[in-house]
Design an enzyme around this catalytic site. Structure first.
Site, PDB file in Angstrom:
ATOM      1  N   ASP A  78      -9.555  -6.713  -3.424  1.00  0.00           N
ATOM      2  CA  ASP A  78      -9.383  -5.433  -3.701  1.00  0.00           C
ATOM      3  C   ASP A  78      -9.523  -4.919  -4.883  1.00  0.00           C
ATOM      4  O   ASP A  78      -8.847  -5.066  -5.866  1.00  0.00           O
ATOM      5  CB  ASP A  78      -7.620  -5.435  -3.406  1.00  0.00           C
ATOM      6  N   HIS A 119      -7.611  -5.550   0.422  1.00  0.00           N
ATOM      7  CA  HIS A 119      -6.374  -4.905   0.358  1.00  0.00           C
ATOM      8  C   HIS A 119      -5.298  -5.488   1.294  1.00  0.00           C
ATOM      9  O   HIS A 119      -3.941  -5.359   0.601  1.00  0.00           O
ATOM     10  CB  HIS A 119      -6.775  -3.447   0.439  1.00  0.00           C
ATOM     11  N   SER A 130       0.913  -1.446   0.106  1.00  0.00           N
ATOM     12  CA  SER A 130      -0.015   0.103   0.119  1.00  0.00           C
ATOM     13  C   SER A 130       0.889   1.193   0.103  1.00  0.00           C
ATOM     14  O   SER A 130       1.443   1.573  -0.846  1.00  0.00           O
ATOM     15  CB  SER A 130      -0.899  -0.025   1.182  1.00  0.00           C
TER      16      SER A 130
END
Length: 141
Positions: A92, A119, A41
């Site tokens: 995700d 995610h 991320s």
């Protein structure tokens, strides 16, 4: 990472060059030579410019739906020769498709999609995540 969570912001990491220098310093301080960089991320803001500028210092790269992939060109990605495991959860639907669209231009990549994971696929499916990661690590030189 500076400026994320409870860590204070640092003026030096506002630009990509500063983030590369920061990550370089971290690796030096830890005495790491040719590490595998795992980047989920938000850490993409640090790992992607490092990969593009100093990818030859890495044994491997494991992006997990990182942010910032759209900031670089297809040509920049194609120059990277670092073995890469592109890893994400199939639930995700926000960041992962965009990251994949850009990261698939890395020449030395493999893709693993974790079914039923979102995610933070490493939290949703930790056993599957670790199995994929260890498999990738075993095949590195």
């Amino acid at each position: 990472m500076p400026g994320y969570g409870d860590s204070p912001p640092m003026e030096t990491v506002v630009m990509a060059q500063g983030r590369v220098a920061f990550l370089d310093r971290v690796l030096q301080e830890l005495g790491m030579r040719r590490p595998v960089l795992v980047s989920p991320s938000m850490s993409g803001r640090f790992s992607l410019p490092f990969l593009l500028e100093q990818g030859d210092r890495l044994s491997g790269f494991v992006p997990i739906a990182p942010v910032g992939t759209k900031d670089y060109t297809v040509e920049q990605y194609r120059r990277v020769q670092t073995p890469t495991l592109i890893l994400y959860g199939d639930r995700d639907t926000g960041l992962a498709p965009q990251a994949l669209q850009n990261l698939q231009h890395l020449p030395e990549h493999h893709i693993v999609v974790l079914p039923g994971a979102g995610h933070a696929c490493y939290l949703d499916k930790p056993e599957d995540f670790h199995r994929a990661l260890l498999g990738f690590l075993r095949q590195l030189k």
